[in-house]
Design a protein around this motif. Sequence first.
Motif, PDB file in Angstrom:
ATOM      1  N   LYS A  26       0.855  -1.183   0.000  1.00 16.32           N
ATOM      2  CA  LYS A  26       0.000   0.000   0.000  1.00 16.32           C
ATOM      3  C   LYS A  26       0.894   1.236   0.000  1.00 16.32           C
ATOM      4  O   LYS A  26       1.874   1.298   0.734  1.00 16.32           O
ATOM      5  CB  LYS A  26      -0.904   0.006   1.228  1.00 16.32           C
ATOM      6  N   ASN A  66       0.802   5.756  -0.348  1.00 12.36           N
ATOM      7  CA  ASN A  66      -0.071   6.927  -0.326  1.00 12.36           C
ATOM      8  C   ASN A  66       0.181   7.869  -1.492  1.00 12.36           C
ATOM      9  O   ASN A  66      -0.499   8.872  -1.617  1.00 12.36           O
ATOM     10  CB  ASN A  66       0.004   7.661   1.012  1.00 12.36           C
ATOM     11  N   ASP A  67       1.158   7.576  -2.342  1.00 13.83           N
ATOM     12  CA  ASP A  67       1.398   8.352  -3.559  1.00 13.83           C
ATOM     13  C   ASP A  67       1.797   7.366  -4.654  1.00 13.83           C
ATOM     14  O   ASP A  67       2.956   6.990  -4.779  1.00 13.83           O
ATOM     15  CB  ASP A  67       2.496   9.391  -3.336  1.00 13.83           C
ATOM     16  N   LEU A  68       0.810   6.934  -5.420  1.00 12.81           N
ATOM     17  CA  LEU A  68       1.025   5.879  -6.408  1.00 12.81           C
ATOM     18  C   LEU A  68       2.057   6.276  -7.457  1.00 12.81           C
ATOM     19  O   LEU A  68       2.891   5.450  -7.843  1.00 12.81           O
ATOM     20  CB  LEU A  68      -0.306   5.494  -7.058  1.00 12.81           C
ATOM     21  N   GLU A  69       2.035   7.514  -7.919  1.00 17.86           N
ATOM     22  CA  GLU A  69       2.990   7.927  -8.953  1.00 17.86           C
ATOM     23  C   GLU A  69       4.423   7.931  -8.434  1.00 17.86           C
ATOM     24  O   GLU A  69       5.339   7.469  -9.112  1.00 17.86           O
ATOM     25  CB  GLU A  69       2.604   9.298  -9.523  1.00 17.86           C
ATOM     26  N   LYS A  71       5.461   4.305  -7.915  1.00 17.17           N
ATOM     27  CA  LYS A  71       5.736   3.662  -9.204  1.00 17.17           C
ATOM     28  C   LYS A  71       7.119   4.071  -9.709  1.00 17.17           C
ATOM     29  O   LYS A  71       7.891   3.210 -10.155  1.00 17.17           O
ATOM     30  CB  LYS A  71       4.649   4.035 -10.216  1.00 17.17           C
ATOM     31  N   PRO A 105      -5.041   3.385 -12.199  1.00 17.38           N
ATOM     32  CA  PRO A 105      -5.095   4.194 -10.979  1.00 17.38           C
ATOM     33  C   PRO A 105      -5.389   3.392  -9.707  1.00 17.38           C
ATOM     34  O   PRO A 105      -5.086   3.831  -8.613  1.00 17.38           O
ATOM     35  CB  PRO A 105      -6.239   5.181 -11.253  1.00 17.38           C
ATOM     36  N   TYR A 116      -4.370   0.026  -9.335  1.00 19.63           N
ATOM     37  CA  TYR A 116      -3.403  -1.058  -9.136  1.00 19.63           C
ATOM     38  C   TYR A 116      -2.277  -0.951 -10.151  1.00 19.63           C
ATOM     39  O   TYR A 116      -2.521  -0.720 -11.340  1.00 19.63           O
ATOM     40  CB  TYR A 116      -4.079  -2.429  -9.309  1.00 19.63           C
ATOM     41  N   PRO A 143      -3.186   2.143  -4.121  1.00 18.92           N
ATOM     42  CA  PRO A 143      -3.262   3.419  -3.412  1.00 18.92           C
ATOM     43  C   PRO A 143      -3.889   3.243  -2.036  1.00 18.92           C
ATOM     44  O   PRO A 143      -4.821   2.473  -1.853  1.00 18.92           O
ATOM     45  CB  PRO A 143      -4.130   4.280  -4.328  1.00 18.92           C
ATOM     46  N   ASP A 144      -3.325   3.986  -1.076  1.00 18.09           N
ATOM     47  CA  ASP A 144      -3.820   3.946   0.296  1.00 18.09           C
ATOM     48  C   ASP A 144      -3.573   5.306   0.918  1.00 18.09           C
ATOM     49  O   ASP A 144      -2.439   5.765   0.962  1.00 18.09           O
ATOM     50  CB  ASP A 144      -3.088   2.865   1.090  1.00 18.09           C
ATOM     51  N   GLU A 145      -4.619   5.926   1.379  1.00 19.63           N
ATOM     52  CA  GLU A 145      -4.485   7.238   2.004  1.00 19.63           C
ATOM     53  C   GLU A 145      -4.277   7.121   3.507  1.00 19.63           C
ATOM     54  O   GLU A 145      -4.212   8.108   4.205  1.00 19.63           O
ATOM     55  CB  GLU A 145      -5.731   8.082   1.714  1.00 19.63           C
ATOM     56  N   TRP A 188       7.184   4.462   1.875  1.00 13.95           N
ATOM     57  CA  TRP A 188       5.785   4.475   2.309  1.00 13.95           C
ATOM     58  C   TRP A 188       5.552   3.601   3.531  1.00 13.95           C
ATOM     59  O   TRP A 188       4.419   3.351   3.924  1.00 13.95           O
ATOM     60  CB  TRP A 188       4.877   4.068   1.144  1.00 13.95           C
TER      61      TRP A 188
END
Length: 122
Positions: free
Chosen positions: A12, A14-17, A20, A36, A38, A52-54, A107
Amino acid sequence: MDFKGLRTCIYKVNDLEKAKAWYNEVLGFGPYFDEPFYVGYNVAGYELGLIPDEGNPATHEGGVHTYWGVENVEAMFQRLLGMGASTYEAPNEVGGGIVVGMVKDPWGNLFGMIYNPHFSLA
């Protein structure tokens, strides 16, 4: 019914970009699946997924410990520290020539490395 081995490890973030980009650099290649919801990487036949996980990254630490095979744990450990990871478990031999180490990615996910001279996919 038999277990067939590790198939997927999901982290998980909190900032996928940013995650990645970090994992693209760590792995040396990009994902085979990129949406967006997965991002999936094929790592020598095994899946490393990002979702994504906030939530609070600190809560990830108590979760699953996954170890990815490498030829040189110390070298990979140092490389990941240089890329912004932090120490969780310094590289050490646990017996029989098996060496393990673990970092926290930026993360808070645990990212383990293992060298096991006794393991074979065949």
